[in-house]
Every structure is written in C-alpha cells, then in structure tokens.
Design a protein around this motif. Sequence first.
Motif, PDB file in Angstrom:
ATOM      1  N   PHE A  18      71.536  89.598 -22.978  1.00 37.12           N
ATOM      2  CA  PHE A  18      72.587  88.596 -22.769  1.00 37.12           C
ATOM      3  C   PHE A  18      72.887  87.860 -24.074  1.00 37.12           C
ATOM      4  N   VAL A  19      71.822  87.407 -24.763  1.00 40.14           N
ATOM      5  CA  VAL A  19      71.991  86.695 -26.034  1.00 40.14           C
ATOM      6  C   VAL A  19      72.525  87.632 -27.112  1.00 40.14           C
ATOM      7  N   ASN A  20      71.997  88.846 -27.198  1.00 35.18           N
ATOM      8  CA  ASN A  20      72.459  89.797 -28.214  1.00 35.18           C
ATOM      9  C   ASN A  20      73.947  90.105 -28.053  1.00 35.18           C
ATOM     10  N   GLU A  21      74.409  90.241 -26.814  1.00 32.45           N
ATOM     11  CA  GLU A  21      75.836  90.509 -26.605  1.00 32.45           C
ATOM     12  C   GLU A  21      76.693  89.308 -26.964  1.00 32.45           C
ATOM     13  N   ALA A  22      76.187  88.109 -26.766  1.00 31.36           N
ATOM     14  CA  ALA A  22      76.924  86.912 -27.196  1.00 31.36           C
ATOM     15  C   ALA A  22      77.058  86.895 -28.718  1.00 31.36           C
ATOM     16  N   LEU A  23      76.025  87.370 -29.394  1.00 28.91           N
ATOM     17  CA  LEU A  23      76.060  87.404 -30.862  1.00 28.91           C
ATOM     18  C   LEU A  23      76.983  88.489 -31.397  1.00 28.91           C
ATOM     19  N   THR A  24      77.020  89.632 -30.729  1.00 26.35           N
ATOM     20  CA  THR A  24      77.779  90.762 -31.263  1.00 26.35           C
ATOM     21  C   THR A  24      79.170  90.926 -30.658  1.00 26.35           C
ATOM     22  N   GLN A  25      79.339  90.578 -29.384  1.00 30.25           N
ATOM     23  CA  GLN A  25      80.615  90.834 -28.715  1.00 30.25           C
ATOM     24  C   GLN A  25      81.431  89.583 -28.425  1.00 30.25           C
ATOM     25  N   ARG A  33      77.896  83.176  -7.523  1.00 27.73           N
ATOM     26  CA  ARG A  33      78.647  83.472  -6.297  1.00 27.73           C
ATOM     27  C   ARG A  33      80.069  83.946  -6.612  1.00 27.73           C
ATOM     28  N   GLY A  34      80.201  84.712  -7.685  1.00 19.36           N
ATOM     29  CA  GLY A  34      81.481  85.301  -8.052  1.00 19.36           C
ATOM     30  C   GLY A  34      82.413  84.390  -8.822  1.00 19.36           C
ATOM     31  N   VAL A  35      81.972  83.176  -9.133  1.00 15.06           N
ATOM     32  CA  VAL A  35      82.817  82.212  -9.845  1.00 15.06           C
ATOM     33  C   VAL A  35      82.216  81.951 -11.220  1.00 15.06           C
ATOM     34  N   ALA A  36      83.045  82.008 -12.264  1.00 14.45           N
ATOM     35  CA  ALA A  36      82.573  81.726 -13.619  1.00 14.45           C
ATOM     36  C   ALA A  36      82.129  80.263 -13.692  1.00 14.45           C
ATOM     37  N   THR A  37      80.857  80.046 -14.068  1.00 13.61           N
ATOM     38  CA  THR A  37      80.314  78.692 -14.087  1.00 13.61           C
ATOM     39  C   THR A  37      79.771  78.272 -15.444  1.00 13.61           C
ATOM     40  N   ALA A  38      79.498  79.212 -16.327  1.00 13.67           N
ATOM     41  CA  ALA A  38      78.944  78.877 -17.639  1.00 13.67           C
ATOM     42  C   ALA A  38      79.335  79.961 -18.638  1.00 13.67           C
ATOM     43  N   VAL A  39      79.236  79.594 -19.919  1.00 12.36           N
ATOM     44  CA  VAL A  39      79.547  80.538 -20.996  1.00 12.36           C
ATOM     45  C   VAL A  39      78.462  80.421 -22.050  1.00 12.36           C
ATOM     46  N   LEU A  40      77.984  81.552 -22.530  1.00 13.52           N
ATOM     47  CA  LEU A  40      77.036  81.570 -23.641  1.00 13.52           C
ATOM     48  C   LEU A  40      77.804  81.964 -24.892  1.00 13.52           C
ATOM     49  N   LEU A  41      77.709  81.117 -25.922  1.00 13.42           N
ATOM     50  CA  LEU A  41      78.381  81.362 -27.197  1.00 13.42           C
ATOM     51  C   LEU A  41      77.352  81.490 -28.303  1.00 13.42           C
ATOM     52  N   SER A  42      77.704  82.224 -29.343  1.00 16.13           N
ATOM     53  CA  SER A  42      76.873  82.217 -30.537  1.00 16.13           C
ATOM     54  C   SER A  42      77.079  80.878 -31.240  1.00 16.13           C
ATOM     55  N   VAL A  43      76.135  80.509 -32.091  1.00 17.60           N
ATOM     56  CA  VAL A  43      76.260  79.256 -32.839  1.00 17.60           C
ATOM     57  C   VAL A  43      77.518  79.293 -33.700  1.00 17.60           C
ATOM     58  N   ARG A  44      77.811  80.434 -34.271  1.00 19.32           N
ATOM     59  CA  ARG A  44      79.006  80.577 -35.120  1.00 19.32           C
ATOM     60  C   ARG A  44      80.274  80.259 -34.330  1.00 19.32           C
ATOM     61  N   ASP A  45      80.391  80.834 -33.121  1.00 19.88           N
ATOM     62  CA  ASP A  45      81.562  80.570 -32.287  1.00 19.88           C
ATOM     63  C   ASP A  45      81.630  79.110 -31.857  1.00 19.88           C
ATOM     64  N   TYR A  46      80.473  78.538 -31.512  1.00 16.78           N
ATOM     65  CA  TYR A  46      80.432  77.146 -31.086  1.00 16.78           C
ATOM     66  C   TYR A  46      80.871  76.217 -32.211  1.00 16.78           C
ATOM     67  N   GLU A  47      80.368  76.461 -33.415  1.00 13.62           N
ATOM     68  CA  GLU A  47      80.735  75.604 -34.551  1.00 13.62           C
ATOM     69  C   GLU A  47      82.209  75.746 -34.897  1.00 13.62           C
ATOM     70  N   LYS A  48      82.762  76.939 -34.704  1.00 16.06           N
ATOM     71  CA  LYS A  48      84.199  77.116 -34.907  1.00 16.06           C
ATOM     72  C   LYS A  48      84.999  76.236 -33.957  1.00 16.06           C
ATOM     73  N   LEU A  49      84.544  76.170 -32.716  1.00 21.21           N
ATOM     74  CA  LEU A  49      85.243  75.372 -31.709  1.00 21.21           C
ATOM     75  C   LEU A  49      85.144  73.875 -31.979  1.00 21.21           C
ATOM     76  N   THR A  50      84.004  73.423 -32.467  1.00 20.61           N
ATOM     77  CA  THR A  50      83.778  71.982 -32.600  1.00 20.61           C
ATOM     78  C   THR A  50      84.068  71.432 -33.988  1.00 20.61           C
ATOM     79  N   SER A  51      84.249  72.254 -34.985  1.00 21.72           N
ATOM     80  CA  SER A  51      84.391  71.755 -36.353  1.00 21.72           C
ATOM     81  C   SER A  51      85.778  71.209 -36.670  1.00 21.72           C
ATOM     82  N   HIS A  52      86.795  71.523 -35.873  1.00 21.27           N
ATOM     83  CA  HIS A  52      88.148  71.099 -36.204  1.00 21.27           C
ATOM     84  C   HIS A  52      88.539  69.752 -35.593  1.00 21.27           C
ATOM     85  N   LYS A  53      87.610  69.073 -34.967  1.00 22.12           N
ATOM     86  CA  LYS A  53      87.936  67.807 -34.329  1.00 22.12           C
ATOM     87  C   LYS A  53      88.000  66.690 -35.364  1.00 22.12           C
ATOM     88  N   GLN A  54      89.009  65.847 -35.213  1.00 19.00           N
ATOM     89  CA  GLN A  54      89.150  64.693 -36.091  1.00 19.00           C
ATOM     90  C   GLN A  54      88.252  63.565 -35.604  1.00 19.00           C
TER      91      GLN A  54
END
Length: 84
Positions: A18-25, A33-54
């Motif tokens: 699960f972690v390896n696929e988050a890192l590579t894919q 129960r068939g509903v998306a409830t959480a997302v695993l991101l790599s640190v790189r992807d997470y920092e991309k999302l949070t670094s542009h905030k003023q």
Amino acid sequence: MIKTNWKLQDAKNKFSQFVNEALTQGPQYVLRRGVATAVLLSVRDYEKLTSHKQSFTEFLLSCPKLDADDPFQRQQEYPRELDL
C-alpha cells in the motif's frame, strides 16, 4: 497518476505494498463499505499540496485595495431599541 482504490482490510493486510504504491503510483484511496474515506499520499505529494498556501498576513496584503475615489457609504441602519 493512477487512482487506486483499496478496501480497508486489504490496505491493513498489505500495508507495505500500500505504501510502496503511494510512493510510486500516486495517491491511494481507502474504501470503507465501498465509500472512499481516506487517502494515503507520499510526503512529496503532500508537501506539494501544502507548500503553496499563503500566510494570513500575505492573504490580507493581497486583497484588492479601495481607491480614494470609490464611494464608501456607512450603513444607515441603527440597532433596535430594547427595554430592559
């Protein structure tokens, strides 16, 4: 990026994969129960999302300014009177 969905039980049982696929894919979605409830991101992807905030100060300073020629009228309504 490939959107991959994992059942919660599968994500727990195969956590290393699960972690390896988050890192590579890219982001890995966890379904409960068939509903998306959480997302695993790599640190790189997470920092991309949070670094542009003023910061709050930068946000306030970037707001449009009022020109001196713009008519600004104060609200003319007064609060109602209360008998105490």
